[in-house]
Enzyme design. Structure first.
Site, PDB file in Angstrom:
ATOM      1  N   LYS A 286      -9.136  -6.738  20.749  1.00  0.00           N
ATOM      2  CA  LYS A 286      -8.229  -5.585  20.556  1.00  0.00           C
ATOM      3  C   LYS A 286      -8.603  -4.498  21.552  1.00  0.00           C
ATOM      4  O   LYS A 286      -9.713  -4.470  22.090  1.00  0.00           O
ATOM      5  CB  LYS A 286      -8.304  -5.031  19.137  1.00  0.00           C
TER       6      LYS A 286
ATOM      7  N   ALA B 100     -18.697  -4.014  23.646  1.00  0.00           N
ATOM      8  CA  ALA B 100     -17.641  -3.681  24.606  1.00  0.00           C
ATOM      9  C   ALA B 100     -16.547  -2.799  24.004  1.00  0.00           C
ATOM     10  O   ALA B 100     -15.727  -2.249  24.726  1.00  0.00           O
ATOM     11  CB  ALA B 100     -17.017  -4.975  25.141  1.00  0.00           C
TER      12      ALA B 100
ATOM     13  N   LEU C 234     -14.241  -4.122  22.124  1.00  0.00           N
ATOM     14  CA  LEU C 234     -13.083  -5.022  22.115  1.00  0.00           C
ATOM     15  C   LEU C 234     -12.945  -5.770  20.782  1.00  0.00           C
ATOM     16  O   LEU C 234     -12.031  -6.574  20.616  1.00  0.00           O
ATOM     17  CB  LEU C 234     -13.200  -6.029  23.268  1.00  0.00           C
TER      18      LEU C 234
ATOM     19  N   GLY D  12     -16.788  -9.502  17.702  1.00  0.00           N
ATOM     20  CA  GLY D  12     -17.514  -9.946  16.505  1.00  0.00           C
ATOM     21  C   GLY D  12     -16.684  -9.737  15.245  1.00  0.00           C
ATOM     22  O   GLY D  12     -16.674 -10.588  14.341  1.00  0.00           O
ATOM     23  N   SER D  13     -15.962  -8.626  15.172  1.00  0.00           N
ATOM     24  CA  SER D  13     -15.127  -8.331  13.992  1.00  0.00           C
ATOM     25  C   SER D  13     -13.993  -9.338  13.878  1.00  0.00           C
ATOM     26  O   SER D  13     -13.644  -9.792  12.787  1.00  0.00           O
ATOM     27  CB  SER D  13     -14.525  -6.924  14.098  1.00  0.00           C
TER      28      SER D  13
ATOM     29  N   ASP E 130     -13.858  -2.592  11.476  1.00  0.00           N
ATOM     30  CA  ASP E 130     -12.725  -3.130  12.248  1.00  0.00           C
ATOM     31  C   ASP E 130     -12.220  -4.473  11.712  1.00  0.00           C
ATOM     32  O   ASP E 130     -11.180  -4.953  12.143  1.00  0.00           O
ATOM     33  CB  ASP E 130     -13.164  -3.406  13.704  1.00  0.00           C
TER      34      ASP E 130
HETATM   35  O1  C5P Z   1     -18.494  -0.723  10.449  1.00  0.00           O
HETATM   36  P1  C5P Z   1     -19.388  -1.233  11.514  1.00  0.00           P
HETATM   37  O2  C5P Z   1     -20.541  -2.031  10.972  1.00  0.00           O
HETATM   38  O3  C5P Z   1     -18.674  -1.944  12.599  1.00  0.00           O
HETATM   39  O4  C5P Z   1     -20.016   0.057  12.198  1.00  0.00           O
HETATM   40  C1  C5P Z   1     -21.162   0.021  13.000  1.00  0.00           C
HETATM   41  C2  C5P Z   1     -21.743   1.413  13.043  1.00  0.00           C
HETATM   42  O5  C5P Z   1     -20.876   2.303  13.748  1.00  0.00           O
HETATM   43  C3  C5P Z   1     -21.923   2.053  11.679  1.00  0.00           C
HETATM   44  O6  C5P Z   1     -23.166   1.717  11.118  1.00  0.00           O
HETATM   45  C4  C5P Z   1     -21.827   3.527  11.992  1.00  0.00           C
HETATM   46  O7  C5P Z   1     -23.056   3.996  12.469  1.00  0.00           O
HETATM   47  C5  C5P Z   1     -20.835   3.581  13.141  1.00  0.00           C
HETATM   48  N1  C5P Z   1     -19.472   3.886  12.702  1.00  0.00           N
HETATM   49  C6  C5P Z   1     -19.148   5.187  12.339  1.00  0.00           C
HETATM   50  N2  C5P Z   1     -17.879   5.492  11.941  1.00  0.00           N
HETATM   51  C7  C5P Z   1     -16.929   4.542  11.906  1.00  0.00           C
HETATM   52  C8  C5P Z   1     -17.225   3.209  12.283  1.00  0.00           C
HETATM   53  C9  C5P Z   1     -18.504   2.917  12.678  1.00  0.00           C
HETATM   54  O8  C5P Z   1     -20.008   6.067  12.374  1.00  0.00           O
HETATM   55  N3  C5P Z   1     -15.688   4.880  11.538  1.00  0.00           N
END
Ligand code: C5P
Length: 310
Positions: free
Chosen positions: A34, A124, A126, A129-130, A163
């Site tokens: 994405k 990246a 992109l 992984g999600s 994501d």
């Molecule tokens: O949700 P995810 O595990 O992909 O997020 C990785 C890190 O990115 C989170 O631990 C957080 O520190 C940060 N993050 C954030 N606000 C978001 C999404 C991610 O602070 N809306």
């Protein structure tokens, strides 16, 4: 049983697999990448995440995931990193989102062989992984005939990452909350894009920690409006990502990449998500090819041309 992570070639493309397929079906899917056409960080939350407002579009390019049941209860993940111009990351299987997704839904005693062809680079912005995790939830649901509802899958997806729910939608969407609250957006058209990933990657958590909370508000609704009218040039001038200044501070290559891409043509230039990949919004495929060629000759990093999926 502890899952194994091995690097191997992709057996679904080998001839002998045809025989196996007849006995045990292999399910496979594209796990699309994405880009974020707009991203605004609205503020920090008490749970450590940030409140965001973003417009995301899935791409016609991504990783491939295939899954086949096993007779035992092992989960074996085989990852092929050869398409990526980078050393194979040392990654514990438990940390891989594909395994974590399957562990969430597999019935007692069920096992699977999983093949993942990585084309979307990590770190990246992109969503590689999600997207792999969302694809694993979808394929596991079918493979084991679990009949989990879309609503249940979305809850599980949100537990895996902010994501991940977006990739269950399989369409462009505006995402709010920490990124998991989605509103599908139709009619954006199929956009011609060049993606460039500098050799350096960026940690999402690190970029959010340095986020500029007083940044210029992106005109997300105006971008949607211009794209729905088919005015790609006007939309390109409105693209904005308030995480980009933080990313440029952490990684010189982001600013340099965007600068060079701006000099190469196209109608919009932006870092996607938390970076470090940048993209160019182009008027047509010919323009995209020209910009990709220049980016390659400048050795800005790995370069792809692709389109968004409307
Ligand atoms: O949700 P995810 O595990 O992909 O997020 C990785 C890190 O990115 C989170 O631990 C957080 O520190 C940060 N993050 C954030 N606000 C978001 C999404 C991610 O602070 N809306």
């Amino acid at each position: 049983m502890r899952p194994l992570l091995t690097r191997s070639t992709h057996p679904i493309f080998q001839r002998e697999t045809q025989t196996v397929v007849a006995v045990r079906p292999t399910l496979s899917t594209l796990a699309p990448a994405k880009i974020n056409l707009c991203l605004e960080v609205l503020g920090r939350r008490d749970d450590g995440y940030h409140e965001i407002d973003t417009l995301m579009v899935p791409l016609a390019w991504g990783d491939s995931l295939a899954i086949r049941p096993r007779d035992d209860d092992a989960l074996h993940l085989h990852v092929d990193w050869r398409a990526l111009d980078m050393p194979t990351p040392r990654l514990a299987a438990e940390d891989n989102l594909v395994i974590r997704a399957l562990e969430k839904i597999r019935p007692a005693g069920a096992g699977a062989d999983v093949w993942l062809i990585k084309r979307v680079p990590p770190e990246a912005g992109l969503g590689g992984g999600s997207s792999d995790a969302a694809a694993a939830l979808r394929l596991g649901n079918r493979l084991w005939n679990l009949r989990l509802s879309d609503a249940r899958l979305k809850v599980l997806a949100a537990e895996l990452g902010s994501d991940v729910p977006f990739f269950l939608e399989e369409s462009a969407a505006r995402a709010t909350g920490r990124g998991e609250r989605l509103q599908v957006v139709d009619g954006l058209g199929s956009l011609h894009l060049v993606i460039v990933k500098p050799p350096q990657g960026l940690s999402t958590a690190e970029v959010f920690r340095h986020a500029d909370l007083g940044g210029r508000a992106p005109k997300l609704e105006s971008v949607i409006d211009r794209l729905q009218r088919g005015d790609v040039t006007a939309a390109g001038g409105l693209l904005a990502n308030t995480l980009q200044s933080a990313a440029e501070t952490l990684c010189d290559a982001v600013g340099r990449t965007c600068y060079e891409l701006r000099r190469s043509g196209g109608v919009g230039h932006l870092m996607t998500g938390s970076g470090s990949a940048c993209f160019v919004l182009c008027r047509n495929q010919q323009e995209a090819r020209g910009i990709a060629g220049r980016a390659r000759s400048l050795r800005l990093g790995q370069v792809w041309t692709t389109r968004s999926v409307a």
